[in-house]
Design an enzyme around this catalytic site. Structure first.
Site, mmCIF file in Angstrom:
data_model
loop_
_atom_site.group_PDB
_atom_site.id
_atom_site.type_symbol
_atom_site.label_atom_id
_atom_site.label_comp_id
_atom_site.label_asym_id
_atom_site.label_seq_id
_atom_site.Cartn_x
_atom_site.Cartn_y
_atom_site.Cartn_z
ATOM 1 N N ASP A 243 1.251 10.804 3.425
ATOM 2 C CA ASP A 243 2.069 11.412 4.713
ATOM 3 C C ASP A 243 1.336 12.828 4.791
ATOM 4 O OD1 ASP A 243 3.989 12.346 5.934
ATOM 5 O OD2 ASP A 243 5.343 13.333 4.214
ATOM 6 N N CYS B 271 27.386 44.909 4.560
ATOM 7 C CA CYS B 271 25.953 45.000 3.642
ATOM 8 C C CYS B 271 25.004 45.503 2.846
ATOM 9 C CB CYS B 271 25.207 46.364 5.142
ATOM 10 S SG CYS B 271 23.487 45.627 4.812
ATOM 11 N N CYS C 187 23.074 48.628 2.924
ATOM 12 C CA CYS C 187 23.145 50.205 3.509
ATOM 13 C C CYS C 187 24.349 50.154 3.188
ATOM 14 C CB CYS C 187 22.647 50.319 4.591
ATOM 15 S SG CYS C 187 23.863 49.391 6.309
ATOM 16 N N GLU D 12 0.600 -1.315 -0.074
ATOM 17 C CA GLU D 12 -0.294 -0.114 -0.121
ATOM 18 C C GLU D 12 1.025 0.743 0.453
ATOM 19 O OE1 GLU D 12 -1.794 -0.428 4.149
ATOM 20 O OE2 GLU D 12 -2.883 -2.618 3.430
ATOM 21 N N TYR E 169 -6.530 1.926 6.347
ATOM 22 C CA TYR E 169 -5.693 0.711 5.551
ATOM 23 C C TYR E 169 -5.505 0.295 7.046
ATOM 24 C CZ TYR E 169 -2.585 4.159 8.366
ATOM 25 O OH TYR E 169 -2.800 4.999 9.478
ATOM 26 N N LYS F 285 10.361 3.088 2.484
ATOM 27 C CA LYS F 285 10.987 4.662 2.151
ATOM 28 C C LYS F 285 11.750 4.768 0.119
ATOM 29 C CE LYS F 285 9.825 6.698 5.206
ATOM 30 N NZ LYS F 285 10.042 7.285 6.616
ATOM 31 N N CYS G 87 19.555 50.647 8.616
ATOM 32 C CA CYS G 87 19.862 50.103 7.533
ATOM 33 C C CYS G 87 18.346 49.672 6.926
ATOM 34 C CB CYS G 87 20.610 49.005 7.536
ATOM 35 S SG CYS G 87 20.147 47.610 6.292
ATOM 36 N N CYS H 61 25.373 42.980 10.470
ATOM 37 C CA CYS H 61 25.025 44.482 9.376
ATOM 38 C C CYS H 61 25.156 45.157 10.652
ATOM 39 C CB CYS H 61 24.137 44.687 8.758
ATOM 40 S SG CYS H 61 23.850 46.851 8.004
ATOM 41 N N LYS I 281 2.144 4.008 1.554
ATOM 42 C CA LYS I 281 2.657 5.026 2.232
ATOM 43 C C LYS I 281 1.975 6.612 2.948
ATOM 44 C CE LYS I 281 5.455 5.046 7.000
ATOM 45 N NZ LYS I 281 5.381 6.259 6.806
#
Ligand code: IVH
Length: 723
Positions: A139, A445, A448, A135, A252, A340, A469, A463, A137
């Site tokens: 999620d 930065c 600025c 089946e 299930y 998986k 800024c 910064c 799986k």
């Protein structure tokens, strides 16, 4: 008086479960009128007439009635207005049969081992067939549905496996879950399966949520993935919200089931289908490992087209008598296993690295990638975390890509694993262009131009531009209006960005001048801006006025000082009591050797890093000016001193040290404060009393040296109780 003719007030006292249909209709009408009036009072008249708790209680009753009588839901239902955060927890349900999880395998070898171990356990000869179901799986999140006399009586989440949450009302709103089973179903059965949300519904829900966020809603949020969206939707205290979220359910398995409708997993699933449940159509019966693997690979190939998330396949021994013989290990069945899928990966080109500047000035590198599909999702950006990550070093300082840094032009491997956002996990050195240069992380930065510095032991470069800024200013404004801070309804991130971009709001004080500058009678008006109208502008001005008088704790939190979260802000507010007291103390604390700084450090819970961050914030002239302009607009409310019971420790300074066995630190501190004592984090000549728990160390030693009175936790409890 007959039931149906009970007056409105009488009805208010009738439990939802006891309402007749006529009563429910009348009660929904009464609640609609009450809630509409309360909304009006709150949002428009600016004068709430009922408490938040009373309002939420009305809304919950309204939703509960709607969940029982979905057909009676009114067009003007208050449930359609997004509600507040859940108020109380769900009821608990102890599972009659525990909800266990599955062991995992990852490849054909794991599968061979799984089958071999079953054959060994059953002494099942090699030649004899062993049939499995395979089946998908799903999620999502598992749910157990209890039917008594063929009626759904309880729905419970998995919780810790032994005890889950009662979500019955919400489960009733899911179309795939029958409320009643047909006559051929047994008197008692618990059906188990997975609740999930489809990709399309997830995208539509997030688009709706984004719309609410764009309108300035503070309660709407985006979901990271369909599973979170399904969980968030099922675990809603307001079932009317669940009802609006398109959830699905695949059956299930089962829990308590004394009378199963078949001898094999396959037959039972067919019977469930006959009773009206959805059973995954990609379930197959397979006679050996080769057939299981073939099905696995086929589903893996089709995965992106299924329309919902799956993270593998589940193989189950088909015959129920064999399942019973195989039984369980401590937490997983011997008769089933999850195979998986590998994390989905794709190759693409790192075209550029951009630097984003956050509210606190953090510089975060973002990978711009040639768009590529990974597991059905187009990925074109991925975070690169920090400069070390680009160099191939992980958060713990250990190499994650030894000798393989990331360079622009590189072919990189992008991975999506489950709900995790895409990651750049590796680089293909064989495809590195000759011209690719190591990436040099900026030292200034990009917004600025201020210096960007990396503190010792920190992975992040920041910064230093503070409020000048632009990246930080707009982010700080968003933080300023957010929940927990000034919480201004109608002024969300999007509005702040637009108003900032046009220069209408450049700093917090501007928000409180918005009406005088852009309100009625002004040349440029808020109501004339795109996305605004007369009503919404008026509502925003009213919401802003509403926050002019505001608690000291919210002001401190709203400033966005590094390391100062909501609880720290509350602690500082409680300690200093008033804005004047706080501001004065912060100015005085600029001297790290002085008394004010020592007093700040002395507050229980304030460490050196926090103290220095707060003081540094107020040392910066830009910040002083900006904060000064803000405070001039506000009436900052003092924090009321806690109710004090006079006692032997009133006015004394108490220190707690060592391990307390019966009280938590927070509890002990609250007790002391309620008795009028000051709680300090360190022992000094000013300490009056030391409460020493188990394994007390240096503080106990120092207190003894200073001749300070020392008592045990037990003695403290007696003393506090006598207070
Ligand atoms: S059987 C005792 N079948 O996977 C075994 N579980 O990792 C009970 N799941 O908690 C689980 N699809 O939430 C089973 N077809 C499926 C499933 C499935 C999804 C989830 C379920 C379970 C988890 C275990």
């Amino acid at each position: 008086m007959s039931d149906a003719s009970k007056s409105g007030d009488d009805l208010a006292a009738v439990a939802v479960a006891a309402l007749s249909e006529d009563q429910a209709r009348a009660e929904l009408a009464r609640l609609a009128a009450l809630l509409a009036q309360a909304d009006l009072d709150y949002h428009q008249a600016d004068a709430p007439t009922i408490s938040d708790a009373a309002y939420d209680a009305l809304k919950q009753r309204n939703a509960a009635i709607e969940a029982r009588f979905p057909a009676l839901k009114r067009a003007d239902s208050a449930s359609d207005r997004v509600g507040a955060a859940p108020l109380e927890a769900f009821g608990k349900v102890v599972h009659a049969v525990p909800m266990l999880s599955l062991g995992n395998i990852f490849d054909g070898e794991g599968l061979t081992d799984f089958i071999a171990s079953i054959r060994r356990y059953l002494t099942w000869p090699e030649g004899e067939a062993l049939v499995f179901t395979a089946e998908p799986k799903i999620d999502g999140l598992s749910l157990s549905l209890r039917y008594e006399d063929r009626k759904l009586v309880q729905a419970a989440t998995r919780g810790d496996g032994a005890e889950g949450e009662d979500v019955t009302q919400n489960a009733r709103t899911i179309a795939d879950i029958p409320n009643e089973l047909p006559k051929d179903a047994p008197d008692l059965i618990e059906i188990r399966g997975e609740v999930y949300m489809s990709h399309a519904d997830f995208a539509a829900l997030n688009a709706r949520q984004q719309g609410l966020i764009d309108k300035g809603s503070k309660s709407a949020k985006l979901f990271a993935n369909p599973r979170n969206a399904a969980a968030g939707s099922l675990r809603q205290l307001d079932s009317a919200i669940t009802a609006e979220r398109p959830l699905h359910f695949f059956a299930y398995g089962w829990g308590a089931a004394p009378d199963l409708p078949g001898q094999t997993q396959w037959d039972v699933l067919q019977a469930f289908r006959g009773w009206g449940f959805s059973v995954n159509p990609r379930t197959e019966r397979c006679a050996d490992a080769a057939a299981l693997l073939a099905h696995y690979h086929q589903i893996e190939e089709d995965r992106a087209q299924l329309g919902y998330d799956i993270d593998g396949m589940v193989y189950k021994v088909d015959r129920l008598d064999l399942q019973a013989r195989l039984g369980f290990r401590s937490r997983t069945p011997r008769w089933a296993v999850a195979h998986k899928f590998a994390a989905e990966k794709a190759y693409t080109v790192l075209e550029a690295i951009d630097i984003q500047v956050g509210r606190t000035g953090s510089l975060t590198p973002v990978a711009r990638l040639t768009p590529v599909t990974v597991g059905g999702v187009v990925v074109s950006n991925a975070t690169l975390h920090n400069e070390d990550y680009i160099r191939g070093i992980g958060g713990d300082g250990q190499p994650i890509r030894e000798g393989r840094d990331l360079r622009i032009g590189d072919t990189v491997i992008v991975q999506r694993a489950g709900d995790v956002i895409p990651q750049v996990v590796d680089v293909d050195l064989a495809r590195r262009p000759e011209t690719a240069q190591p990436y040099v992380f900026p030292q200034t930065c990009p917004q600025c131009g201020s210096h960007a510095v990396r503190e010792e032991g920190e992975a992040v470069r920041r910064c230093t531009g503070g409020l000048i800024c632009p990246a930080q200013a707009v982010e700080r404004l968003k933080h300023f209006v957010a929940r927990g801070a000034f919480d201004i309804e109608g002024l969300g991130a999007k509005q702040v960005e637009a108003l900032y971009a046009d220069g209408w709001i450049r700093e917090p004080a501007d928000i409180f001048r918005l009406k005088e500058r852009y309100g009625p009678g002004q040349m440029r008006k808020l109501e004339s801006r795109e996305g605004w109208g007369k009503k919404s502008a008026e509502n925003l001005f009213a919401a802003i006025e509403d926050r002019r008088a505001i608690g000291l704790d919210r002001v401190i939190f709203g400033l966005g000082i590094r390391h100062v979260g909501e609880s720290t802000a509350r602690m500082l507010a409680r300690h200093y009591g008033s804005w004047a007291g706080f501001a004065e103390a912060m100015a005085a604390a600029q001297d790290f050797e002085g008394e004010s700084f020592a007093a700040l450090l002395d507050i229980d819970g304030v460490g050196r890093v926090l103290a220095e961050a707060v003081v540094a914030f107020f040392a910066e002239p830009h910040n002083q000016e900006t904060v000064g302009r803000l405070i001039a607009q506000l009436t900052v409310q003092d924090v009321a001193a806690p109710q004090i019971t006079a006692s032997a420790v009133t006015g004394k300074t108490v220190v707690f040290t060592g391990k307390l066995e019966r009280l938590s630190r927070a509890e002990a501190k609250a007790q002391a404060e309620a008795l009028g004592a000051k709680v300090s984090g360190s022992v000094s000549a000013k300490t009056d009393l030391l409460v020493a728990g188990a394994d007390a160390g240096s503080k106990l030693k120092k207190a003894t040296e200073l001749g300070i009175e020392v008592i045990s936790e037990e003695e403290w409890i007696v003393l506090a109780g006598a207070g």
